[in-house]
Design an enzyme around this catalytic site. Structure first.
Site, PDB file in Angstrom:
ATOM      1  N   VAL A 105       0.853  -1.177   0.000  1.00  0.00           N
ATOM      2  CA  VAL A 105       0.000   0.000   0.000  1.00  0.00           C
ATOM      3  C   VAL A 105       0.893   1.232   0.000  1.00  0.00           C
ATOM      4  O   VAL A 105       1.874   1.297   0.751  1.00  0.00           O
ATOM      5  CB  VAL A 105      -0.927   0.022   1.231  1.00  0.00           C
ATOM      6  N   CYS A 106       0.576   2.187  -0.866  1.00  0.00           N
ATOM      7  CA  CYS A 106       1.308   3.449  -0.914  1.00  0.00           C
ATOM      8  C   CYS A 106       2.805   3.179  -1.155  1.00  0.00           C
ATOM      9  O   CYS A 106       3.168   2.373  -2.000  1.00  0.00           O
ATOM     10  CB  CYS A 106       1.051   4.225   0.379  1.00  0.00           C
ATOM     11  N   THR A 107       3.677   3.809  -0.371  1.00  0.00           N
ATOM     12  CA  THR A 107       5.114   3.655  -0.597  1.00  0.00           C
ATOM     13  C   THR A 107       5.685   2.356  -0.046  1.00  0.00           C
ATOM     14  O   THR A 107       6.901   2.146  -0.082  1.00  0.00           O
ATOM     15  CB  THR A 107       5.883   4.843   0.011  1.00  0.00           C
ATOM     16  N   GLY A 108       4.830   1.460   0.404  1.00  0.00           N
ATOM     17  CA  GLY A 108       5.284   0.116   0.731  1.00  0.00           C
ATOM     18  C   GLY A 108       5.916  -0.548  -0.487  1.00  0.00           C
ATOM     19  O   GLY A 108       6.750  -1.452  -0.358  1.00  0.00           O
ATOM     20  N   THR A 125       2.512   3.249  -6.951  1.00  0.00           N
ATOM     21  CA  THR A 125       2.704   3.718  -5.583  1.00  0.00           C
ATOM     22  C   THR A 125       2.096   5.109  -5.489  1.00  0.00           C
ATOM     23  O   THR A 125       1.438   5.571  -6.441  1.00  0.00           O
ATOM     24  CB  THR A 125       4.205   3.726  -5.202  1.00  0.00           C
TER      25      THR A 125
END
Length: 320
Positions: A105-108, A125
């Site tokens: 999720v996101c910058t994961g 991202t």
């Protein structure tokens, strides 16, 4: 009843909603109890509590070393992805390939990329990190526009709330549309946002022009997608020569006039297909396409699906 395990990786300075959003979706699907449930666990490197970027403290169920291989391994994003603990990357490199489904999720996605888990795959991202992801990890095929991307067992989402959209899509895949819709209603969110929906509306993703004549042109395009929006007509409205207008528009908005018009028309058509009962021919005229075939070509080019199929999948249900 099929039980799927979900392991959420925790680390300091993560974005709390990247964890709680998907967790609430999976937990809600378990409560619906329609054909399957999720066993959700969290783990940090040493099994110690972590502090999120917003100041919340999350207490994990276990340390990563003690965590069993899950069906779905979920990696959140946040400020903590900027300088991750090398031990976390090592753990992901070893255990990521073992999970049946690997989700960020996101910058994961940056953590997965650092572990080499996105090489040769499509991914997305947070829009602010897409350029960094593409530049730092050239083996990753970065798609900056979608709110989430599926590539085999890999699933990556854009920023923050897009993790909820991705989790709903996974629930729909696992347990069916009715369960996913039930969860979406409970969380008061839309089920219908497709993965290839843009991270922003055209007005948000494009820069607003500094000069008032160009801002007026942007507003005119948004309010009159059905009109004559050729460069010559727009340049006349801005009282500039076509060549000067095209150059100034791209410099101040980051996109060409033609591309901006295409995106506004597509966004308007999608909204009409989702929210109204107007026919395809009527909508094609209202959005400036002129003919249903021209609109179909625009949809296939941008979304890989035609208007009729798009409406079937994403139209807002009529109130009962």
């Amino acid at each position: 009843m099929t039980k799927r395990s979900v392991l959420v990786v925790l680390f300091d300075d993560l974005q709390s909603l990247d964890v709680t959003g998907p967790v609430e979706v999976f937990a809600g699907a378990s409560l619906a109890g329609a054909g399957g449930t999720y066993e959700i666990r969290t783990a940090s490197l040493d099994g110690t509590p972590v502090r999120t970027s917003s100041g919340l403290t999350l207490v994990p169920d276990a340390g990563l070393a003690d965590a069993a291989t899950p069906h779905t391994l979920l990696v959140p994003g946040g400020q903590g992805t900027r300088a991750p603990d090398p031990r976390l990357i090592d753990w992901l490199r070893v255990h990521g390939p073992r999970a049946q489904r690997l989700v960020s999720v996101c910058t994961g996605a940056l953590l997965l990329a650092e572990a080499g888990l996105l090489d040769g795959h499509r991914a997305t991202t947070h829009w602010m990190a897409c350029e960094h992801l593409a530049r730092t990890y050239p083996a990753v095929d970065v798609e900056p526009d979608p709110i989430f991307v599926r590539d085999g067992r890999l699933a990556t989402s854009a920023g923050v709330t897009a993790g909820i959209d991705l989790a709903l899509a996974l629930v729909e895949e696992d347990l069916g549309r009715d369960t996913a819709l039930s969860v979406a209603r409970h969380l008061v969110v839309f089920l219908r946002r497709p993965g290839n929906q843009a991270q922003f509306s055209v007005q948000l993703s494009a820069q607003t022009a500094r000069r008032e004549p160009l801002r007026d042109v942007q507003q005119h395009i948004t309010e009159h997608p059905e009109g004559d929006l050729c460069v010559e007509s727009l340049a006349s409205r801005a009282r500039l020569s076509p060549r000067h207008f095209a150059r100034a528009f791209q410099k101040e908005t980051g996109t060409t006039p033609g591309r901006y018009v295409e995106r506004v028309r597509l966004e308007h058509a999608r909204r009409l297909l989702e929210d109204t009962s107007g026919g395809v021919e009527e909508i094609s005229r209202a959005c400036g396409y002129g003919t249903p075939e021209a609109m179909r070509r625009a949809f296939v080019k941008a979304l890989a699906t035609g208007p009729a199929e798009y409406r079937r999948r994403f139209r807002t249900p009529a109130p009962k």
